[in-house]
Write an enzyme that holds these catalytic residues in place. Sequence first.
Site, PDB file in Angstrom:
ATOM      1  N   SER A  97      -8.712  17.261  23.181  1.00  0.00           N
ATOM      2  CA  SER A  97     -10.050  17.572  22.709  1.00  0.00           C
ATOM      3  C   SER A  97     -10.099  17.631  21.176  1.00  0.00           C
ATOM      4  O   SER A  97      -9.786  16.666  20.511  1.00  0.00           O
ATOM      5  CB  SER A  97     -10.539  18.877  23.348  1.00  0.00           C
ATOM      6  OG  SER A  97     -11.905  19.094  23.084  1.00  0.00           O
TER       7      SER A  97
ATOM      8  N   ASP B  58     -16.697  15.159  23.901  1.00  0.00           N
ATOM      9  CA  ASP B  58     -17.395  16.088  24.801  1.00  0.00           C
ATOM     10  C   ASP B  58     -18.171  17.147  24.002  1.00  0.00           C
ATOM     11  O   ASP B  58     -19.095  17.753  24.529  1.00  0.00           O
ATOM     12  CB  ASP B  58     -16.447  16.741  25.813  1.00  0.00           C
ATOM     13  CG  ASP B  58     -15.339  17.574  25.188  1.00  0.00           C
ATOM     14  OD1 ASP B  58     -15.200  17.566  23.945  1.00  0.00           O
ATOM     15  OD2 ASP B  58     -14.597  18.223  25.949  1.00  0.00           O
TER      16      ASP B  58
END
Length: 581
Positions: free
Chosen positions: A154, A310
């Site tokens: 991430s 995301d």
Amino acid sequence: MENNTLIAQCEERAKKWLSPAFDENTRKAVQEMLDSEDKTPLIEAFYRDLEFGTGGLRGIMGAGTNRMNVYVVGMATQGFANYLKKNFKDREQISVVVCHDCRNNSRLFAETVANIFSANGIKAYIFDDMRPTPECSFAIRHLGCQAGVNVTASHNPREYNGYKAYWEDGAQVLSPHDVGIIDEVNKVTIDDVKFEPNPELIEIIGEEIDNIYLEQIKTICIDPEVVKRQHDLKIVYTPLHGTGMMSIPQSLKLWGFDNVRCVKEQMVKSGDFPTVVSPNPENAEALTLALRDAKEWDADIVMASDPDADRVGMACKNDKGEWVLINGNQTCLLFLYYIITNRKAMGKMKDSDFIVKTIVTTEVIKKIADKQNIEMRDCYTGFKWIAREIAISEGKQQYIGGGEESYGFLAQDFVRDKDAVSACSLLAEICAYAKDQGKTLYDLLMDIYIEYGFSREFTVNVVKPGKSGADEIKQMMIDFRNNPPKELGGSKVVLWKDYQTLEAKTIDGKTCKLDMPSTSNVLQWFCDDDTKVSVRPSGTEPKIKFYIEVKDTTFKCAGCYERCMKDAEDKIEAIKASLKL
């Protein structure tokens, strides 16, 4: 534990990595740690197994049991495969999706995952190149797979990588499957791992999934007419060297925005993230180049996605024409305000529609939901919990949006993880809506504060790396439980919530049970002036997080913003002092 004992244990674990089961480079790296007088690298690499937690793995890349490498990834995948074969034993062909981000070794790890699944008789659909996290979730559902793996860390620093495990609904695994997978992973040794692939069970996927995914995202546009009127909105976008470059400019174009300028230096795929200190859109530094372009071009909005696309960060101009960053709570607030307001205006709202936020996200969202008579649900941090709320109401109620303070938002239910691709597209629509009224996003945010009350949120991250850090974080949570604060920055605490015991206690001594699906290592304290403080250890990074939210009832107009912000900052500093941060 005595240091000599710990060193001896680490040496014993490390020597097992000198066997022929490990490649030459790995054996060499381990031997260097064993031979070094400084035993710190050895301890950090071998003091424990990198824990396969409820969401998967995340750690620093390198040799060792506590590092991300093909062997740790291999053992995790073998355990996952074993669990899938037990759970879907009656299915003729089990299948999974494998996805990865831009990081160093991500393709290697993803191919290792696909190889091991195929070697276990499981069909693996692997993307031809990096793709956003939400597209992994979408593909699992679209292809009717039983699970998925996304290799990503991430927004973590460049030295990290990770492994996210997904279930057949496209969400990260929850109970009972999380525990079941962990049990299987813990049984696996390196000799159990089937590294040799079965090419017949590996299928490359790519553009055909991209096109369907982007067409689906286009369906969440609430007001296409406002987009048409403001199609030339000036948008600056950066993927921060990551997967967003594969989808976000294309999605914006598909929605009808034809004036998008991408930050050239950061449209280069790189796991080294050469233009930023950390590829995290929450950090102002990461938006430096985007803001440079925005100022040169006199843009309307800046948006950035993290490496796995995301999370979305954003900036806009304030009432003085200065560029300001919009934090994660404010972003979530803007999204849900717009969705509710404009679904109502367009006649799209139904009585059964609902929204979701996490327990650490701003309480102003609750005020909006209450005033607009929309059901709002609180859940734990992490989008797997938002996905759970979608799943339990599927076919009965319609999820219309949900988010969390950490810059994640999901505006649809065909993906079951936070989605910066759809979020950036919807954010552009919100900006177009504001501009259509002669306003900016900043003006829209001020409108929300005037109607629903001002709130200032601030997160304190106390980083504690390594074994000693993990021990410190554990002790901090014990101390807070044993001696909970009675005041925070001069405000009296009137309600204490402990999600580990699922108990809430009021200042008059009354207790009640918290209605949550499981326990979680989170503490919350609420004050008599609506101050809220939450504390939890991070599930993905070596840190303990303090989420502070303070209110101001004197906010009456946009001109109050600076004064209220200054008062809020002073209050936050006082709270930090109370907590000795």
